[in-house]
Design an enzyme around this catalytic site. Structure first.
Site, PDB file in Angstrom:
ATOM      1  N   HIS A 113       0.836  -1.200   0.000  1.00 15.04           N
ATOM      2  CA  HIS A 113       0.000   0.000   0.000  1.00 15.04           C
ATOM      3  C   HIS A 113       0.871   1.251   0.000  1.00 15.04           C
ATOM      4  O   HIS A 113       2.055   1.210   0.346  1.00 15.04           O
ATOM      5  CB  HIS A 113      -0.918   0.023   1.226  1.00 15.04           C
ATOM      6  CG  HIS A 113      -0.178   0.184   2.523  1.00 15.04           C
ATOM      7  ND1 HIS A 113       0.563  -0.839   3.085  1.00 15.04           N
ATOM      8  CD2 HIS A 113      -0.042   1.245   3.360  1.00 15.04           C
ATOM      9  CE1 HIS A 113       1.111  -0.422   4.210  1.00 15.04           C
ATOM     10  NE2 HIS A 113       0.763   0.844   4.403  1.00 15.04           N
ATOM     11  N   ASP A 123       0.582   5.126   1.785  1.00 13.53           N
ATOM     12  CA  ASP A 123      -0.117   5.650   2.956  1.00 13.53           C
ATOM     13  C   ASP A 123      -1.192   6.663   2.566  1.00 13.53           C
ATOM     14  O   ASP A 123      -0.985   7.514   1.685  1.00 13.53           O
ATOM     15  CB  ASP A 123       0.875   6.323   3.908  1.00 13.53           C
ATOM     16  CG  ASP A 123       1.735   5.318   4.649  1.00 13.53           C
ATOM     17  OD1 ASP A 123       1.291   4.165   4.829  1.00 13.53           O
ATOM     18  OD2 ASP A 123       2.861   5.684   5.057  1.00 13.53           O
ATOM     19  N   HIS A 143       4.739   0.205   0.162  1.00 12.45           N
ATOM     20  CA  HIS A 143       5.545  -0.539   1.133  1.00 12.45           C
ATOM     21  C   HIS A 143       4.732  -1.662   1.763  1.00 12.45           C
ATOM     22  O   HIS A 143       3.501  -1.692   1.678  1.00 12.45           O
ATOM     23  CB  HIS A 143       6.144   0.379   2.198  1.00 12.45           C
ATOM     24  CG  HIS A 143       5.145   1.199   2.948  1.00 12.45           C
ATOM     25  ND1 HIS A 143       4.566   2.340   2.443  1.00 12.45           N
ATOM     26  CD2 HIS A 143       4.612   1.042   4.195  1.00 12.45           C
ATOM     27  CE1 HIS A 143       3.737   2.847   3.322  1.00 12.45           C
ATOM     28  NE2 HIS A 143       3.727   2.074   4.397  1.00 12.45           N
ATOM     29  N   ARG A 182       6.318   6.374  13.654  1.00 10.97           N
ATOM     30  CA  ARG A 182       6.314   7.003  12.338  1.00 10.97           C
ATOM     31  C   ARG A 182       5.812   8.436  12.416  1.00 10.97           C
ATOM     32  O   ARG A 182       4.868   8.746  13.146  1.00 10.97           O
ATOM     33  CB  ARG A 182       5.434   6.213  11.374  1.00 10.97           C
ATOM     34  CG  ARG A 182       5.554   6.652   9.915  1.00 10.97           C
ATOM     35  CD  ARG A 182       4.494   6.007   9.059  1.00 10.97           C
ATOM     36  NE  ARG A 182       3.167   6.573   9.342  1.00 10.97           N
ATOM     37  CZ  ARG A 182       2.034   6.017   8.949  1.00 10.97           C
ATOM     38  NH1 ARG A 182       2.042   4.867   8.310  1.00 10.97           N
ATOM     39  NH2 ARG A 182       0.873   6.599   9.233  1.00 10.97           N
TER      40      ARG A 182
END
Length: 314
Positions: free
Chosen positions: A140, A142, A290, A305
């Site tokens: 996917h 983000d 990723h 993150r």
């Protein structure tokens, strides 16, 4: 769906060739790291160690805990555009330092559906042990369900399992470059709907998702976006959030989306990173997808993150 297969196939076969249901075919691939006309220059303030053919480089000689001077920031940005994901070993940043580094690329954003980390603008992924496994094992990009999906993200591993737990990235410029021409013609100018619900419904019930439907209504983005800094054309659909191609019958849209999403699975377009505690990855969310690999059993994996707000795809 009829496509042109590699030139090694006799011409009499080309008219009958079809993409297999899995969406893959064999043959040589074009692996072009840089946009056409891109002027490659040496780096003066850092050292780059390539980790893949078109994607992924380890950066040496940069201390992310310190403020970036303009020359280093410029070289890091150029490296990001050229390599799409950058790796920094043993940085051991505090949350504030991680945020400060990410802010060199713009305003930060958070996703209210993800667990908050140790401070504002930081989300935390705590997996393994008694934790519930979520948001892994799927290719996917983000937050493509946002009108302006993230420019990129800075991820740091706080705790690393003794084995497994790697992250992989796929180069979506290479994925676009290698599409058969008739597929490119078919998707040129097409748009697709992106929706947060399919990606999160695997983990949350309707009562958790319902309050966010007004905040995140379905949006349309180009199936092929243009990178705002390099001009590179990029395949911009993903399994988690892309639900249909606008204007197509459902069966036709589903078949084409399966084929397009499968392109991230090609190993030649990928780089895989083995984490150590304190390592940092910084990726261009516009140009990559990723996949966090959940292969570490009951061992714990903790990551934090910070995401950087992006622009509207065109």
């Amino acid at each position: 769906m009829t496509v042109t297969v590699p030139s090694a196939v006799p011409p009499t076969v080309l008219r009958e060739a079809r993409v297999p249901e899995g969406g893959m075919y064999e043959g040589a691939r074009t692996l072009r790291r840089l946009p056409e006309g891109w002027q490659e220059r040496p780096y003066q303030h850092l050292e780059l160690v390539p980790q893949g053919c078109t994607i992924g480089a380890e950066v040496r000689g940069a201390d992310l805990a310190r403020p970036l001077d303009p020359a280093l920031r410029e070289e890091l940005n150029r490296a990001l555009l050229e390599w799409k994901v950058l790796f920094f070993r043993a940085q051991h940043l505090t949350s504030a330092q991680q945020r400060d580094f990410a802010r060199n690329w713009g305003e930060l954003e958070t996703n209210p559906l993800l667990a908050r980390g140790s401070s504002e603008d930081v989300v935390r992924f705590d997996k393994g042990g008694a934790a519930t496994s979520t948001f892994e094992n799927v290719w996917h990009a983000d937050v493509t369900f946002r009108e302006r999906p993230a420019l990129g993200a800075v991820l740091q591993l706080r705790e690393v399992p003794p084995f497994g737990g790697d992250t992989m990235w796929a180069d979506m410029a290479a994925a676009y470059d290698n599409l058969p021409q008739d597929v490119k013609d078919r998707i040129d100018g097409a748009t697709a709907v992106h929706d947060f619900i399919p990606g999160f419904a695997r983990f949350y019930g309707p009562e958790r998702l319902a309050p966010y439907q007004d905040e995140f209504p379905p949006v349309e983005h180009p199936v092929v976006r243009t990178h705002p800094e390099t001009g590179r054309r990029l395949l911009f659909v993903n399994t988690s959030f892309t639900t249909r191609i606008t204007g197509m019958e459902r069966e036709e849209s589903d078949r084409l989306l399966r084929y397009l999403c499968q392109q991230a699975h090609v190993p030649e377009y990928q780089v895989r990173f083995r984490w150590q505690p304190g390592d940092v990855a910084f990726w261009d969310n516009r140009a990559t997808q990723h996949y966090a690999v959940n292969d570490y059993g009951s061992h714990r994996r903790v990551a934090e993150r910070v995401a950087i707000a992006g622009d509207r795809p065109f």
